[in-house]
Design a protein around this motif. Structure first.
Motif, PDB file in Angstrom:
ATOM      1  N   ALA A  33      58.641   0.343  -6.358  1.00  0.00           N
ATOM      2  CA  ALA A  33      58.520   0.255  -4.902  1.00  0.00           C
ATOM      3  C   ALA A  33      59.916   0.039  -4.329  1.00  0.00           C
ATOM      4  O   ALA A  33      60.740  -0.636  -4.929  1.00  0.00           O
ATOM      5  CB  ALA A  33      57.604  -0.909  -4.522  1.00  0.00           C
ATOM      6  N   THR A  34      60.161   0.629  -3.172  1.00  0.00           N
ATOM      7  CA  THR A  34      61.492   0.504  -2.573  1.00  0.00           C
ATOM      8  C   THR A  34      61.630  -0.761  -1.740  1.00  0.00           C
ATOM      9  O   THR A  34      62.729  -1.241  -1.531  1.00  0.00           O
ATOM     10  CB  THR A  34      61.809   1.731  -1.696  1.00  0.00           C
ATOM     11  N   ASN A  35      60.525  -1.307  -1.262  1.00  0.00           N
ATOM     12  CA  ASN A  35      60.611  -2.461  -0.367  1.00  0.00           C
ATOM     13  C   ASN A  35      60.056  -3.758  -0.969  1.00  0.00           C
ATOM     14  O   ASN A  35      59.992  -4.769  -0.294  1.00  0.00           O
ATOM     15  CB  ASN A  35      59.891  -2.161   0.948  1.00  0.00           C
ATOM     16  N   GLU A  36      59.641  -3.733  -2.213  1.00  0.00           N
ATOM     17  CA  GLU A  36      59.085  -4.919  -2.869  1.00  0.00           C
ATOM     18  C   GLU A  36      59.573  -4.974  -4.306  1.00  0.00           C
ATOM     19  O   GLU A  36      59.981  -3.971  -4.879  1.00  0.00           O
ATOM     20  CB  GLU A  36      57.547  -4.882  -2.867  1.00  0.00           C
ATOM     21  N   ASP A  37      59.498  -6.138  -4.896  1.00  0.00           N
ATOM     22  CA  ASP A  37      59.858  -6.311  -6.300  1.00  0.00           C
ATOM     23  C   ASP A  37      58.612  -6.074  -7.153  1.00  0.00           C
ATOM     24  O   ASP A  37      58.081  -6.995  -7.772  1.00  0.00           O
ATOM     25  CB  ASP A  37      60.430  -7.720  -6.512  1.00  0.00           C
ATOM     26  N   ILE A  38      58.157  -4.811  -7.145  1.00  0.00           N
ATOM     27  CA  ILE A  38      56.911  -4.450  -7.815  1.00  0.00           C
ATOM     28  C   ILE A  38      57.022  -3.014  -8.317  1.00  0.00           C
ATOM     29  O   ILE A  38      57.797  -2.220  -7.784  1.00  0.00           O
ATOM     30  CB  ILE A  38      55.721  -4.625  -6.851  1.00  0.00           C
ATOM     31  N   LEU A  39      56.265  -2.690  -9.353  1.00  0.00           N
ATOM     32  CA  LEU A  39      56.251  -1.335  -9.898  1.00  0.00           C
ATOM     33  C   LEU A  39      54.828  -0.804  -9.895  1.00  0.00           C
ATOM     34  O   LEU A  39      53.878  -1.551 -10.110  1.00  0.00           O
ATOM     35  CB  LEU A  39      56.757  -1.333 -11.344  1.00  0.00           C
ATOM     36  N   VAL A  40      54.702   0.486  -9.671  1.00  0.00           N
ATOM     37  CA  VAL A  40      53.420   1.160  -9.873  1.00  0.00           C
ATOM     38  C   VAL A  40      53.513   1.798 -11.249  1.00  0.00           C
ATOM     39  O   VAL A  40      54.484   2.497 -11.558  1.00  0.00           O
ATOM     40  CB  VAL A  40      53.165   2.232  -8.793  1.00  0.00           C
ATOM     41  N   LEU A  41      52.530   1.542 -12.076  1.00  0.00           N
ATOM     42  CA  LEU A  41      52.511   2.046 -13.445  1.00  0.00           C
ATOM     43  C   LEU A  41      51.254   2.888 -13.634  1.00  0.00           C
ATOM     44  O   LEU A  41      50.147   2.430 -13.339  1.00  0.00           O
ATOM     45  CB  LEU A  41      52.505   0.869 -14.433  1.00  0.00           C
ATOM     46  N   VAL A  42      51.431   4.109 -14.118  1.00  0.00           N
ATOM     47  CA  VAL A  42      50.296   4.977 -14.438  1.00  0.00           C
ATOM     48  C   VAL A  42      50.344   5.249 -15.931  1.00  0.00           C
ATOM     49  O   VAL A  42      51.388   5.631 -16.467  1.00  0.00           O
ATOM     50  CB  VAL A  42      50.352   6.307 -13.649  1.00  0.00           C
ATOM     51  N   THR A  43      49.212   5.026 -16.605  1.00  0.00           N
ATOM     52  CA  THR A  43      49.126   5.276 -18.042  1.00  0.00           C
ATOM     53  C   THR A  43      48.118   6.381 -18.317  1.00  0.00           C
ATOM     54  O   THR A  43      47.127   6.525 -17.601  1.00  0.00           O
ATOM     55  CB  THR A  43      48.713   4.006 -18.817  1.00  0.00           C
TER      56      THR A  43
END
Length: 80
Positions: A33-43
């Protein structure tokens, strides 16, 4: 084939380390994410057994603070 999406929260100041660790797993696609300290993960795995193995690998990454599943489904393979 199980396809799942997660929100991955890194430990403080460990976002880049988590991106590197997750990106090294061939069944994973990581989108920070560009505005948060988070990731989107797709498995995307072949079957339920390999999905469980992958989940254990992900949960053992030291820079990972929290992994929350957003969506998951199992798409049957075409058998001919």
């Amino acid at each position: 084939m199980p396809i799942k999406s997660y929100l991955a929260h890194p430990h403080e100041n460990k976002k880049e380390e988590l991106i590197t660790a997750l990106s090294a797993l061939k069944e994973c696609e990581v989108m920070p994410a560009t505005n948060e300290d988070i990731l989107v993960l797709v498995t995307d795995t072949l079957d339920d057994a390999s999905d469980e193995i992958l989940k254990e690998k992900i949960e053992n990454i030291e820079s990972l603070k929290l992994l929350a599943m957003v969506s998951g489904f199992n798409s049957p393979q075409n058998q001919q």
